[in-house]
Design an enzyme around this catalytic site. Structure first.
Site, PDB file in Angstrom:
ATOM      1  N   ARG A  20      -5.618 -29.379  15.420  1.00  0.00           N
ATOM      2  CA  ARG A  20      -6.442 -28.319  16.012  1.00  0.00           C
ATOM      3  C   ARG A  20      -7.651 -28.889  16.729  1.00  0.00           C
ATOM      4  O   ARG A  20      -8.007 -28.426  17.810  1.00  0.00           O
ATOM      5  CB  ARG A  20      -6.886 -27.321  14.945  1.00  0.00           C
ATOM      6  CG  ARG A  20      -5.738 -26.512  14.380  1.00  0.00           C
ATOM      7  CD  ARG A  20      -6.175 -25.668  13.197  1.00  0.00           C
ATOM      8  NE  ARG A  20      -6.682 -26.551  12.156  1.00  0.00           N
ATOM      9  CZ  ARG A  20      -7.666 -26.252  11.317  1.00  0.00           C
ATOM     10  NH1 ARG A  20      -8.261 -25.079  11.368  1.00  0.00           N
ATOM     11  NH2 ARG A  20      -8.063 -27.108  10.400  1.00  0.00           N
ATOM     12  N   ASN A  38      -4.651 -22.460  12.080  1.00  0.00           N
ATOM     13  CA  ASN A  38      -3.555 -22.730  11.153  1.00  0.00           C
ATOM     14  C   ASN A  38      -2.959 -21.405  10.703  1.00  0.00           C
ATOM     15  O   ASN A  38      -3.689 -20.491  10.327  1.00  0.00           O
ATOM     16  CB  ASN A  38      -4.049 -23.477   9.912  1.00  0.00           C
ATOM     17  CG  ASN A  38      -4.252 -24.955  10.149  1.00  0.00           C
ATOM     18  OD1 ASN A  38      -3.722 -25.532  11.087  1.00  0.00           O
ATOM     19  ND2 ASN A  38      -5.023 -25.589   9.280  1.00  0.00           N
TER      20      ASN A  38
END
Length: 91
Positions: A20, A38
């Site tokens: 990320r 997530n």
């Protein structure tokens, strides 16, 4: 030309490997706003708003060989940006 929204779902070993934050880095460099999140099923969802060419460049990176972790599948959809995104967040 109006901004677009790119929503991408990335499958594989992409949680706990800085995926990320890597995505955020490139999204910011490309001038995009949005988020990388997530998901409970182990995927990462990336939502990016901006110019189509910049979104396509991010998609190319997400599908490329140099991502952190092990990307097994990438699915995506295009839409219209709603103008509400500010910055690029990691959730």
């Amino acid at each position: 030309m109006a901004d677009v929204r790119l929503t991408v779902w990335v499958e594989g070993t992409v949680q706990g490997v800085w995926f990320r934050w890597w995505t955020r880095r490139y999204a910011i460099e490309l001038g995009l706003t949005g988020s990388a999140t997530n998901l409970a099923d182990g995927r990462v969802e990336v939502v990016a708003d901006g110019k189509r060419a910049a979104c396509q460049a991010l998609l190319d990176l997400l599908q490329g060989p140099h991502t952190p972790g092990d990307v097994r599948a990438v699915t995506y959809e295009w839409g219209d940006a709603d103008g509400r995104s500010v910055g690029f967040t990691v959730r």
